[in-house]
Design an enzyme around this catalytic site. Structure first.
Site, mmCIF file in Angstrom:
data_model
loop_
_atom_site.group_PDB
_atom_site.id
_atom_site.type_symbol
_atom_site.label_atom_id
_atom_site.label_comp_id
_atom_site.label_asym_id
_atom_site.label_seq_id
_atom_site.Cartn_x
_atom_site.Cartn_y
_atom_site.Cartn_z
ATOM 1 N N PRO A 195 11.844 10.618 -9.523
ATOM 2 C CG PRO A 195 10.868 10.409 -11.626
ATOM 3 C CD PRO A 195 11.135 11.400 -10.546
ATOM 4 C CD GLU A 239 10.267 16.207 -19.150
ATOM 5 O OE1 GLU A 239 11.199 15.399 -19.251
ATOM 6 O OE2 GLU A 239 9.099 15.967 -19.543
ATOM 7 N NE ARG A 251 1.788 -0.554 8.206
ATOM 8 C CZ ARG A 251 2.438 -1.613 8.684
ATOM 9 N NH1 ARG A 251 3.768 -1.579 8.784
ATOM 10 N NH2 ARG A 251 1.791 -2.696 9.050
ATOM 11 C CG ASP A 254 4.881 -5.105 9.018
ATOM 12 O OD1 ASP A 254 4.046 -5.999 9.206
ATOM 13 O OD2 ASP A 254 4.632 -3.899 9.154
#
Length: 247
Positions: free
Chosen positions: A89, A116, A154, A169
């Protein structure tokens, strides 16, 4: 490209790798993968891979030994130096540009955290990249790794049926993609724009550029801040803004 994924839950990923574009890419020999349960590398007699953090605190922390040893095993008989991606994160927010960067590599290793967090030495001693797929917290890095692998594979040559698909895209051009329509021309009183039925490729190209700019302005104006406009795009955007101010 070869991809190693270090995870405590390899069973989470098998369905993803054996489906859709990822499965087809393997059949075309465009990439290979290996799911590594790093619990298999722990020297702890109870097969533990986590421990309490020094200094106290909530939760358990992944210990360095099994992760380092699992990475060492992935490097055996490999001539190339891999990018080692830590799903975290605290990492940089993932973007299409990062996907394009990683797609140029021959070997990627993903480390999926749990509990954690990581012992800091995993971060400083192994990782070449730390990536977050968004400003939220998941129970582990597996879902993030699957997102990144899909977005990278991809982009490999000949993986998609149409080579221009990945180039056009959303985010690849720096703008959101224009709307798409297919048959029938009219469905439940909703019609395809006339310009797309005209056969005039120049008008169609301008319509698509206009719609792309308009959609980006409405939904992600932040993308326009660092976008390099052509003179035509500047003129189109000015016209869009003028029309909006009149409305």
């Amino acid at each position: 490209m070869h991809i190693d994924i270090l995870t405590l839950f390899p069973e989470m990923m098998e369905g993803v790798f054996q489906s859709s574009i990822l499965k087809k890419a393997q059949e075309k020999n465009k990439f290979s993968y290996n799911l590594v349960n790093f619990r298999d590398y722990t020297t702890n007699k109870h097969r533990k891979v986590d421990d309490y953090p020094y200094g106290g605190g909530a939760g358990m922390v992944l210990t360095p030994q099994p992760v380092f040893d699992a990475v060492d095993a992935c490097l055996e008989d490999k001539a190339t130096k891999p990018r080692i991606v830590l799903l975290c994160p605290q990492g940089e927010r993932y973007t299409q540009q990062k996907a394009e960067e990683l797609a140029k590599e021959e070997h990627l290793i993903f480390i999926c955290g749990h509990y954690e967090g990581y012992d800091e030495r995993i971060r400083t001693g192994l990782a070449t990249d730390e990536i977050s797929i968004g400003d939220y917290v998941l129970t582990g890095g597996e879902l993030g790794a699957m997102v990144i692998v899909d977005s990278v594979v991809r982009l490999l040559p000949d993986v998609l049926g149409n080579e221009s698909s990945a180039v056009e895209d959303s985010f690849s051009t720096g703008l959101l993609e224009h709307p798409h329509y297919t048959r029938p021309a009219t469905f439940r009183n909703m019609s395809v724009p006339d310009v797309l039925l005209s056969g005039d490729h120049a008008k169609i190209a301008k319509w698509r550029k206009t719609e792309s700019l308009n959609r980006t302005l409405e939904r992600r104006p932040d993308l326009l801040e660092n976008y390099s406009f052509t003179e035509e795009e500047k003129q189109i955007l000015d016209e869009i803004k003028q029309n909006k101010s009149i409305e």
